[in-house]
Each structure stands twice: as C-alpha cells, then as structure tokens.
Motif scaffolding. Structure first.
Motif, PDB file in Angstrom:
ATOM      1  N   UNK A   1       8.783   9.557  -1.983  1.00 15.38           N
ATOM      2  CA  UNK A   1       9.715   8.539  -2.486  1.00 15.38           C
ATOM      3  C   UNK A   1       9.190   7.780  -3.696  1.00 15.38           C
ATOM      4  N   UNK A   2       7.884   7.868  -3.968  1.00 11.07           N
ATOM      5  CA  UNK A   2       7.358   7.228  -5.172  1.00 11.07           C
ATOM      6  C   UNK A   2       7.139   8.231  -6.302  1.00 11.07           C
ATOM      7  N   UNK A   3       7.607   9.461  -6.072  1.00 12.57           N
ATOM      8  CA  UNK A   3       7.513  10.530  -7.084  1.00 12.57           C
ATOM      9  C   UNK A   3       6.076  10.752  -7.545  1.00 12.57           C
ATOM     10  N   UNK A   4       5.142  10.589  -6.626  1.00 14.51           N
ATOM     11  CA  UNK A   4       3.730  10.808  -6.926  1.00 14.51           C
ATOM     12  C   UNK A   4       3.289  12.226  -6.601  1.00 14.51           C
ATOM     13  N   UNK A   5       4.084  12.951  -5.820  1.00 18.11           N
ATOM     14  CA  UNK A   5       3.643  14.269  -5.382  1.00 18.11           C
ATOM     15  C   UNK A   5       4.823  15.105  -4.917  1.00 18.11           C
ATOM     16  N   UNK A   6       4.586  16.415  -4.878  1.00 18.96           N
ATOM     17  CA  UNK A   6       5.506  17.364  -4.256  1.00 18.96           C
ATOM     18  C   UNK A   6       4.742  17.971  -3.087  1.00 18.96           C
ATOM     19  N   UNK A   7       4.843  17.316  -1.921  1.00 15.50           N
ATOM     20  CA  UNK A   7       3.992  17.686  -0.793  1.00 15.50           C
ATOM     21  C   UNK A   7       4.287  19.083  -0.250  1.00 15.50           C
TER      22      UNK A   7
ATOM     23  N   UNK B   1       0.861  -1.185   0.000  1.00 16.14           N
ATOM     24  CA  UNK B   1       0.000   0.000   0.000  1.00 16.14           C
ATOM     25  C   UNK B   1       0.894   1.230   0.000  1.00 16.14           C
ATOM     26  N   UNK B   2       1.579   1.446  -1.109  1.00 17.62           N
ATOM     27  CA  UNK B   2       2.638   2.453  -1.161  1.00 17.62           C
ATOM     28  C   UNK B   2       2.206   3.778  -1.763  1.00 17.62           C
ATOM     29  N   UNK B   3       0.909   3.967  -1.968  1.00 16.34           N
ATOM     30  CA  UNK B   3       0.436   5.287  -2.348  1.00 16.34           C
ATOM     31  C   UNK B   3       0.409   5.604  -3.824  1.00 16.34           C
ATOM     32  N   UNK B   4       0.547   4.601  -4.689  1.00 18.75           N
ATOM     33  CA  UNK B   4       0.427   4.885  -6.119  1.00 18.75           C
ATOM     34  C   UNK B   4      -1.039   5.158  -6.450  1.00 18.75           C
ATOM     35  N   UNK B   5      -1.275   6.192  -7.230  1.00 17.92           N
ATOM     36  CA  UNK B   5      -2.656   6.582  -7.534  1.00 17.92           C
ATOM     37  C   UNK B   5      -3.395   5.486  -8.289  1.00 17.92           C
ATOM     38  N   UNK B   6      -2.695   4.844  -9.213  1.00 20.20           N
ATOM     39  CA  UNK B   6      -3.303   3.790 -10.012  1.00 20.20           C
ATOM     40  C   UNK B   6      -2.199   3.035 -10.735  1.00 20.20           C
ATOM     41  N   UNK B   7      -2.592   2.054 -11.549  1.00 19.46           N
ATOM     42  CA  UNK B   7      -1.605   1.223 -12.245  1.00 19.46           C
ATOM     43  C   UNK B   7      -0.784   2.034 -13.241  1.00 19.46           C
ATOM     44  N   UNK B   8      -1.404   3.016 -13.879  1.00 20.32           N
ATOM     45  CA  UNK B   8      -0.669   3.855 -14.839  1.00 20.32           C
ATOM     46  C   UNK B   8       0.489   4.573 -14.152  1.00 20.32           C
ATOM     47  N   UNK B   9       0.261   5.074 -12.936  1.00 16.74           N
ATOM     48  CA  UNK B   9       1.329   5.760 -12.216  1.00 16.74           C
ATOM     49  C   UNK B   9       2.382   4.769 -11.705  1.00 16.74           C
ATOM     50  N   UNK B  10       1.977   3.557 -11.370  1.00 12.51           N
ATOM     51  CA  UNK B  10       2.951   2.545 -10.962  1.00 12.51           C
ATOM     52  C   UNK B  10       3.850   2.155 -12.133  1.00 12.51           C
ATOM     53  N   UNK B  11       3.253   2.025 -13.313  1.00 13.22           N
ATOM     54  CA  UNK B  11       4.045   1.721 -14.514  1.00 13.22           C
ATOM     55  C   UNK B  11       5.045   2.838 -14.810  1.00 13.22           C
ATOM     56  N   UNK B  12       4.682   4.061 -14.445  1.00 11.68           N
ATOM     57  CA  UNK B  12       5.581   5.190 -14.688  1.00 11.68           C
ATOM     58  C   UNK B  12       6.916   5.007 -13.968  1.00 11.68           C
ATOM     59  N   UNK B  13       6.914   4.332 -12.827  1.00 12.74           N
ATOM     60  CA  UNK B  13       8.175   4.083 -12.123  1.00 12.74           C
ATOM     61  C   UNK B  13       9.131   3.248 -12.964  1.00 12.74           C
TER      62      UNK B  13
END
Length: 456
Positions: free
Chosen positions: A348-354, A17-29
């Motif tokens: 750390x998952x580059x999903x956001x700039x908090x 449960x690492x906070x990826x918004x969806x599969x598309x964003x996980x693939x982006x890694x």
C-alpha cells in the motif's frame, strides 16, 4: 467507559512505522500525488522539494522543515479533508485505478512516518484552503477528526522560495517537527532524493511531462544551500540526459538486448500486458571496469526494475547472483498496469512488489509431491496469481542466461587481450635483456649495435 478495538494513541504510533525505506522514498509518495493530479491540467507538472535548514550549536546544521509544492490541479476543501484521512481518496474505486494512485494512504502515511505535524494548502481558481494533522494531538485524544479546511493564504515564506510561477491551482505540503527523517542535513537528503526519484520517475522525466526541482535554504537568511533539477536515472542505461557519469550521461552506456517482450497475462477475467525490456552493456562500457564511475553507478542500480504504471516500485534482487560483480552489466525492466496489483503483490505504500520473485514451477510441484501438470491444473482451478509469475520467471531466466553468457564473453575478451599484452611485454623485456647482455660483452660500439641500426 470507551474500549476501542484499536486505541487511537496506539494506532497512530503503529501507522508511523509504515515501512518506508527512508525519507527519500516517503517524499516519493507526495510526488506521486502531484504527478497523478497533474495529468488533468494539460501542462507539465512542476514539483519542488524545498528544505529549510537551521544552524545549531558547535557549527552543526539540521533540516527544520520540508515542503513539497506542485502546480497540479489542486483540491477543493472536501477533497483536501479526504486526502488527510487514512485509507480514503479518489482512487479507491477500481474504475479509477489506472495510474499511480490507488490506496488513499500516501499523503498521511508518508507524512507521519517522518514528522509529527503536516500542514497542507491546496487551491483552485486562486482560492486556497488549509488543513493539517498533528500526531501529538492525535495521541493525546485532542484531535479525533480531520479538521475542516479553512480559507487561508499560501504562506509567504514558502511562496517566495518556489522557483516557478504560482498557478491558480496547486498544492503545498509542509512537514514540521521532523523526528524520523533519515538524513539531518539538506544536501545529503536531496542528493539521495535525486538518485531515488530520478529512477522512480524516469519515464515521466524522460518524456518531459514532469520536472522535479530540489532546493535547500537557510531558514533565517533564505540563502541558497543547494539547488538542482532531477535527471532521470535509468537502470537499463538506454536513456540520454541522465545522471550517469560522463560521457554516459549523454550517450547510453548499454544497448537493447533483443526486442521488448510483451506477455498477455490473464487475471480476474481480463488480459493484462506485462512488458519485459532487457539491455546489456556496450563492450566499451565494460572495458571501463567495475571500479570506475560507471561501474559504481551501475552497481547501485543492480537488479530488476519493477515498474507499475510507469513508476518504479523497486529494484528486485531475487534473480541476481549477489556474489557475481558482473551482474551490474545487464538490465531488465518489467512493466505492468494496476490491474495486476494482486499478481505482483503491490504494497500500500508502493515500496515493493512482494509477489514478484523468482519461482520455479518444477521445484514447487516437486515440493507438493505432484507432477508439473497436476500442480499447474490445481493452480488454474484455484485461479492462483502465481501462475503468471511462473511464466514471467521463465522468460526472465531465458534472458538472464543469454545475457550472462554475453557478459562473460566480454570478460573473456578482456582476459585474452590482457594475456596477449602480457606475452608481448614479456617478449619485449626478454629482447631488451638480451641486447643489454650483448652490449656488456662487445661494448657500445660493437658490431651487434652497428648492425642493429643498419638499413635492411
């Protein structure tokens, strides 16, 4: 009796449960890894996201496996094993943190967030090695260490589906036992991936240093279900050759709003540039209206694009007025380099700039019961990273005030144009009704009708 601080079965479950918004964003890694590794090859980085889909009962279909291939530099056995270890990698040293990568979490984190099994083949000089992670075995305590990579051929079932020529170097990541993917059908997944990755990697796609292919095949027949190449998705609408609706896919829908502003931000004993670029819709784009294709496309890209090392982290909406549909008609991009990660609060998952959010120096000083000057001096003494964000906020607020005024003027022009048209239509209707009444009184051949067509 062992009594670990973090039990292995619980830690792996939490990591999923690492906070990826969806599969598309996980693939982006995984695409991140390919782009970073491809920078040393001297050739264009080719990335392919391939889905295998199988038929289920009652005519339903579902993705069974997902693979990501790249022609980048590949990994030797030691680097491959390290890449599957959480929190490890080749970019942990600050001296190496100059590109997309940094945290050593991307490959394992993104993979187990979507599936229970990830297999990786990587090769250099034509010699491939294979390693894997298996969530079930980790939870059961059967798999404690990352397995030693073993020499292995690239599976034929995948190599035959790769469109490009296999280079003597590259990597293939395969996800199986997919239990957490956002979309079950390949077409839906790949269309979302195209929109997201087109925006995240638009600068790499625009300069042709990277190409991303998306494809889906039937798992039994290898018949093609879906295939496309990702086009850049520019929220500033200044690029051509994008995935915007016609004609704006080839002709930019917006124009630059002034020149890019470069702020030199002092942090950790060095100065780092932050570039703020703004755009505003063309009048003819605005006339299309929000209900048309370009308006709907712009709404999906509404917000401020926060870009780290040319890779978008997020579309930030803290500056936008969610109630105002006109917010779609401007664009702002804020670019920075990894040296400001602590200022922007990069996850750390580059999903956001908090750390990137609209803040006011005056408002915050008031809440602390201090004058603006005293509050700023305190921040300077503490070397508080918010100092830079206050400055960035001020500049963005100035831009937004000017752009919103311009957009409102375009809207006002539309209204004036509409009012004029309504007035003309009203006058024309009144004249027609007057003629009709006269015709009723004098007949069709009356003097009024004859005079109406006589030369003046």
């Amino acid at each position: 009796m062992n009594f670990p601080i973090i039990p292995q079965n619980l830690s792996i479950s939490a990591m999923r449960s690492s906070g990826y918004r969806d599969t598309a964003h996980a693939l982006a890694e995984l695409i991140d890894n390919a782009i970073q590794a491809g920078e040393v090859t001297g050739i264009r980085t080719e990335v392919e996201v391939i889905c295998l889909e199988e038929a289920l009962t009652q005519g339903r279909r579902q993705i069974s496996r997902i693979a990501v291939y790249d022609n980048a530099c590949g990994m030797n056995p030691s680097a491959l094993r390290k890449a599957l270890q959480f929190g490890n990698g080749s970019r942990l040293d600050k001296a190496q943190q100059k590109g997309i990568g940094k945290f050593g979490m991307g490959l394992p984190n993104s993979s187990i967030s979507q599936c229970k099994r990830v297999d990786v083949w990587s090769w250099q000089d034509g010699k491939a090695h294979h390693a894997y992670l298996d969530v079930t075995r980790i939870q059961d305590g059967d798999l404690v260490d990352v397995p030693e990579p073993e020499a292995s051929e690239i599976p034929t079932e995948w190599s035959t589906l790769i469109a490009g020529d296999l280079q003597p170097h590259g990597t293939l990541v395969v996800w199986s036992e997919l239990d957490r993917i956002s979309w079950k059908q390949s077409t839906t997944l790949l269309r979302h991936t195209e929109f997201i990755s087109g925006r995240v990697y638009r600068h790499f796609l625009d300069d042709k240093s990277v190409r991303v292919r998306l494809a889906a095949y039937d798992s039994k027949t290898n018949g093609t279900i879906y295939q496309s190449y990702v086009r850049q998705n520019d929220p500033l609408y200044l690029m051509s050759g994008t995935n915007a609706p016609e004609p704006f896919n080839q002709v930019p829908a917006f124009v630059p709003f002034g020149q890019p502003l470069v702020l030199n931000v002092a942090f950790s004993g060095a100065e780092h540039p932050v570039t703020i670029t703004a755009s505003i819709c063309k009048p003819e784009t605005r006339l299309e209206g929000g209900g048309k294709a370009i308006g709907q496309h712009a709404q999906r890209n509404q917000g401020i694009s926060v870009v780290r090392a040319r890779r978008e982290l997020e579309l930030n909406t803290s500056f936008t007025n969610s109630y105002d549909t006109r917010e779609r008609w401007w664009g702002i991009e804020v670019q920075f380099e990894p040296g400001l990660d602590d200022v922007f609060g990069v996850s750390n998952n580059k999903q956001a700039a908090t750390g990137f959010t609209r803040i006011s120096l005056e408002e915050d000083a008031g809440e602390e019961g201090l004058s603006v000057r005293d509050y700023q001096e305190r921040l300077e003494l503490d070397k508080d990273p918010r100092l830079a964000m206050y400055r960035i906020t001020r500049e963005i607020d100035k831009l937004l005030k000017a752009m919103r005024t311009s957009v409102a003027t375009m809207r006002e022009g539309e209204r004036l144009h509409s009012k004029k048209e309504r007035a003309e239509n009203k006058a024309e209707k009144a004249a027609s009704e007057s003629v009709a009444r006269r015709r009723e009184r004098v007949g069709d051949t009356g003097r009024s009708d004859k005079d109406e067509h006589a030369p003046q």
